[in-house]
Enzyme design. Structure first.
Site, PDB file in Angstrom:
ATOM      1  N   TYR B 108       3.041  -6.000   7.523  1.00  0.00           N
ATOM      2  CA  TYR B 108       3.177  -6.486   6.016  1.00  0.00           C
ATOM      3  C   TYR B 108       3.853  -7.670   5.698  1.00  0.00           C
ATOM      4  CZ  TYR B 108       3.794  -5.788   0.794  1.00  0.00           C
ATOM      5  OH  TYR B 108       4.002  -5.506  -0.107  1.00  0.00           O
ATOM      6  N   GLU B 196       1.944 -11.446  -1.253  1.00  0.00           N
ATOM      7  CA  GLU B 196       1.492 -10.700  -0.291  1.00  0.00           C
ATOM      8  C   GLU B 196       0.514 -10.266   0.842  1.00  0.00           C
ATOM      9  OE1 GLU B 196       1.923  -6.396  -1.735  1.00  0.00           O
ATOM     10  OE2 GLU B 196      -0.365  -6.215  -1.762  1.00  0.00           O
TER      11      GLU B 196
END
Lengths: 292, 392, 292, 392
Positions: B108, B196
């Site tokens: 991530y 993101e």
């Protein structure tokens, strides 16, 4: 004394010939602010309706007038440019009233103007009552005294000050720091100044939900200003989580930023948190009486 | 402004961030035609802003054209199921047909704006592909954050430092700094508040690919990117946002809450304070409304009609403390609104102080209205009126 | 004393496992330099052939070793990144040996690393004889003493130092500032340090055609170091104008940068300019005898 | 690396700097075909790196296809006339066919690297269209310079400040800051050392247009721009540069001067010092040669052959003071060069000191050579040998 601004501070207005700039220049002059000129590219050499000289560039303005305090009323796209222009011309104090400045512009400005004190953007400015005002605050609400005030909100500030003034609690300096995610001056920056200001005997902190400035302020008070009478208020306590209400900064995110987190932090620092603005004068008077 | 996955990935592509091969399709037929021409194992993903697509059955696999058509039909047949924040769900107007990846690992990474340091923050954890907040609860120690000095900008050591600190698998290391470079580039170039990638996939054959894209653009920066106009129109506004826009307000300046005390104030802080005051006085709030700085008469009129026609307000509490907003303009707007509106009329409680307050009060007085003195007084009176149902 | 570097300065080498990095690390260690470790991403945890610890990042290296002085042997594309990495890790002294660093990378580095002292790029490094050496200078040519030396060239420096040493004139610190258009440390930066260094009693300035660093140095000497024995030399006096010979910086442009302009400036500051390197020791000894 | 006008203008276009409408043509036929399709008044300009195209008759006008073909033929028939710095002139391989502008005013603006402030410098004068150095002599007060803080970067106030300070005509003002923004963008994006617009034209209909483009790219930044490879190949190297490249040297590391004392040293400073020493000893220099840092035996051999075969050297003075260069490697190269070369042999004077000097001296001694001790001694000996014509 007072912080950031006094009777002698030489102020110039960027965007002085625009509708807002011109209107509020008149109001600031009426309050007694020492405005020495303004900047509008292409209108250099003219005079404003108030009789002030207009310059093409900040550099010319500063060189001709010795101005040290910039007040910005330009559209959002030009705010960062105005701040950079002032910085390069040697100006180290600026108030950016403009709302809607892109957050990346402020990231760039804050990162590249070391030593410059910027208030805002998206703020009502600041006022040292009885001395000088930069921005759009309604002067008649304020009264000279020894309470310092810092607020993220504009209009809520007036509400709080109105209450203080009615209760006989005058102010040293009131700073509207603005509600955007990236602002030049935080609660802590102001507290540091108030701590060293002989005129300021007490402080009111008007916070809001979102961000962690209030938590940082509480930590600073705990460490450095334990003896000073301070009262806090947190706006937006009834805003539902996850909803963004007006101020881009007032988005509740994670654990930080909730009203609970902020109230807890202030309580841990011995700072009472008012439930409503109208309670502030009473709480503050109590604390000031104790500390005297 | 939040972007959909396919839009985010288009920006990724422009900034050199590797994304899976894909095709954005608006109909099941387009999906079928694409798979017909490009045989392989494809995944069909609903293009929506709401999260939880997987759980909602809005991500499906297809290996033939017929299968592609079928799953696309299934996905688009019903909207995303509602949740608390999106009470009406979200309709599905398109899907992304994307190559399936042979996933070895999922990480991530994100860039956002950090208020405290006043810097862009780059965040990494090696646990990707899950809800990041849940990961943060379970493995807070797995996260590393770098706050970028904007005077320096992004430099590859930042990516390296984050990769080593979070113990990213060695397979990521060579490509990771360049991917973060692309994210940082996107962040500034397009004025993003959030970029993101979750998950950032390491494939079995050693490629590092952004398998999802979440991008939020700063609304205040949209004027620099007229090219986003097209994308903006496909993003569904919720009902409150639509009403706000119609009334000439910013999309975040109006929100309904179901109570009986309508509110309007100038400035978000005072608007929230006004709601707090109503709550404190025992009332139920009908709405949040920030009329903005420098509101003129016309704006005041449209806000009046917005509250009267679209909320359950039995009373309307107008709370103005003028700074940049001038009391005379607001007063004029109120008087005019009452004169010209064809909407139902409800009791008004007005608090008007600050800039040009005398003139404003005179205008109201001329129209037979008497403002209250303080916010608390106004809130108390509004709550009483809402309870009694008396007309002003 | 000495400037920038002494026996205790803790040095780390960026690119320590590369061919050049490893070779010169060995030579620096042999000279007595206090090298505490090195950085090569992906080789963290290993030891070099010299037994030094290797780290993945500068931050790790600095945290583990307390290193304060960076020596860079990475390819041109990575030089700015190495400097930024060191800056963010708190390092405030760096020597960049790398040749061929893009000029824009240095513009960005110099503009964004306030407070950092960078020597180079495209330089041989610096040496405080008898104490420590960072870079690629051949240590045996140098001898501890009280002459400070600053040079834009690498190999010409050795030539000059060789002459000084043979003449019995030892050196306090010798700095090869590099010949690129944008360098971190100029003649004036070094002069300022030499001025305050008790060990340094005299200075040799080895300039080159091109740029205006020599003219700036002459102006500084005139104003601040009038009493100090100083001798200058200008390399490339027989280079034809308009031809660029090797150093990108040695391009004659405009009136500044010509040998004549530089010689005139030094003469105006009372600094004799040697016609050839071999004249420097004699001229310097003369000046030092007079000043004693 | 200097760019030709059409290449510079292509970069201008990419960075949003307005340029005249144009077509780059490699043959007179292409010129004719273009004008045929695009009737109007065109100017045909030789694409070369040398200055003085106008005076050399290499800029001509054409209004018809036939005229276009004719002037292009005339322009391309002969190379640019030689000057001191380009003794063989410059062949003309292509022309730029460009719209003629209705010029109202001509200004000058450039960005370059300022060594003293270590910042990009933006320079402006309202006197454009002339040799800028001549303008600087006549009107030094007409120039204004802004040194850009790279942490801030370019911001429009810079363009405004320069425009007001240099009294640029009001017609320029609105467009000027954006044009400088494009120049600054180009400067960093493409690693330019110089971006020059001379003249920056204000047309009679109020447009501001870059009528010429001079761009120099930092050679050290070329690795970031593989797209310039194509352009690089069309730029003619002069003979010395070609020889340097063939010998494996940087294009600026070799230069001939016509004397009889060949030189080679490691490092540009020492190479210039070696030439100074030869001059001081009364000799005439055959060449400048910087063999570079860390030279190996193979490189030394190719340099030996370069000097022996391509200069008028009667003696070869090798002056090595080893730092990063190792004496043993250089010695090996010399010995091997003498052993394997098929070139004529000339006397060698070798000075070898610094890193690994003992080993180097031993290698030379084994081959029967005795190096001199100092640079001055070596220069003296080389000059004597050149004068006497004696073989070593």
């Amino acid at each position: 004394m007072s912080i950031f601004l006094d009777k002698n501070s030489k102020v110039f207005v960027q965007g002085i010939t625009g509708a807002e700039g011109s209107y509020h220049t008149g109001r600031m002059l009426a309050y007694g602010t020492n405005i020495v000129g303004g900047v509008t590219p292409g209108k250099g050499g003219q005079k404003t309706e108030h009789g002030l000289p207009v310059f093409n560039t900040v550099k010319e303005c500063v060189e001709a007038t010795g101005a040290t305090h910039q007040c910005i009323f330009v559209p959002p796209a030009g705010a960062a440019d105005a701040l950079f222009e002032a910085y390069e011309a040697g100006v180290r104090f600026a108030v950016c009233i403009t709302e809607g400045v892109p957050v990346h512009d402020m990231l760039r400005v804050v990162g590249a103007t070391p030593g410059m004190r910027i208030i805002g953007p998206n703020c009502p400015g600041l006022i040292s009552p009885g001395k000088s005002s930069i921005g759009i605050m309604p002067g008649h609400v304020f009264k000279e005294g020894n309470v310092g005030l810092i607020s993220r909100s504009g209009t809520l500030t007036y509400e709080v000050v109105d209450g203080l003034t009615r209760a006989g609690l005058g102010q040293s300096t009131c700073v509207g720091i603005g509600g955007d995610p990236i602002i030049g001056t935080t609660f802590v920056d102001c507290l540091r100044e108030f701590k060293n200001d002989p005129q300021t005997q007490a402080v009111v902190i008007c916070g809001e939900i979102g961000g962690s400035d209030e938590e940082d302020a509480a930590a600073f008070v705990k460490e450095h200003m334990a003896g000073t009478p301070i009262v806090a208020f947190i706006g937006g306590r009834n805003a539902p989580p996850g909803k963004s209400l007006g101020h881009a900064g007032a988005i509740i995110s994670g654990g930080f930023g909730t009203p609970e987190s902020k109230i807890k932090a202030f309580q841990a620092a011995g700072v009472p948190v008012a439930d409503r603005p109208s309670e502030i004068p009473g709480l503050l008077a109590q604390r000031m009486a104790v500390s005297v | 402004m939040n972007l959909m996955e396919y839009q985010g990935k288009e920006l990724f592509r422009r900034c050199g961030i590797p994304v899976p091969r894909s095709q954005h399709c608006k109909t099941p037929d387009e999906v079928a035609a694409f798979i017909e021409k490009n045989p392989g194992k494809w995944v069909v993903k609903a293009q929506v802003l709401m999260g939880g697509r997987g759980k909602a059955g809005k991500i499906k696999f297809a290996t033939t054209a017929e299968e592609g058509r079928k799953v696309a039909q299934e996905i688009m047949a019903t909207p995303m199921p509602p949740n608390r924040q999106n009470p009406s769900g979200e309709p599905i107007h398109s899907v992304l047909v994307e190559e399936t990846l042979e996933v070895a690992l999922e990480a991530y990474t994100a860039i956002s704006v950090d208020r405290t340091t006043k810097k862009p923050a780059i965040i990494v954890t090696k646990f990707g592909g899950m809800d990041v907040e849940e990961v943060h609860e379970k493995h807070p120690e797995s996260f590393a954050t770098f706050f970028v000095d904007t005077a320096i900008g992004y430099s590859p050591f930042i990516g390296r430092e984050l990769a080593f600190k979070t113990d990213l698998d060695a397979g990521y290391r060579k490509q990771f700094p360049a991917i973060v470079a692309g994210m940082y580039d996107l962040f500034f170039k397009y004025g993003a508040k959030l970029v993101e990638i979750n998950p950032l996939v390491l494939t079995k054959d050693g490629r590092v690919i952004a398998a999802d894209a979440k991008v939020e653009i700063d609304d205040d920066a949209l004027f620099r990117h007229p090219e986003f106009k097209d994308w903006q129109q496909v993003l569904p506004l919720d009902e409150d946002e639509t009403l706000a826009t119609q009334a000439g307000l910013g999309i975040r300046n109006f929100r309904r809450f179901g109570g009986t005390v309508g509110t309007m104030a100038n400035g978000a802080g005072l608007a929230m304070g006004t709601m707090d005051a109503v709550k404190n006085a025992g009332g139920e709030i009908a709405n949040f409304l920030d009329v903005g700085g420098g509101a003129n008469a016309e704006r005041v009129r449209s806000c009046y009609e917005l509250v009267v026609n679209h909320t359950g307000a039995k009373v309307f509490f107008v709370n103005i403390f003028g700074g940049i907003t001038r009391g005379d303009e607001v007063a004029k707007g109120i008087v005019e609104a009452l004169k010209t509106t064809k909407s139902r009329k409800i009791p008004l409680v007005i608090r008007l102080t600050g800039t040009n307050e005398e003139e404003g009060r005179r205008i109201l007085a001329d129209a037979g209205m008497t403002p209250v003195e303080t916010m608390d007084e106004g809130a108390k009176r509004a709550v009483e009126l809402a309870a009694s149902g008396v007309s002003s």
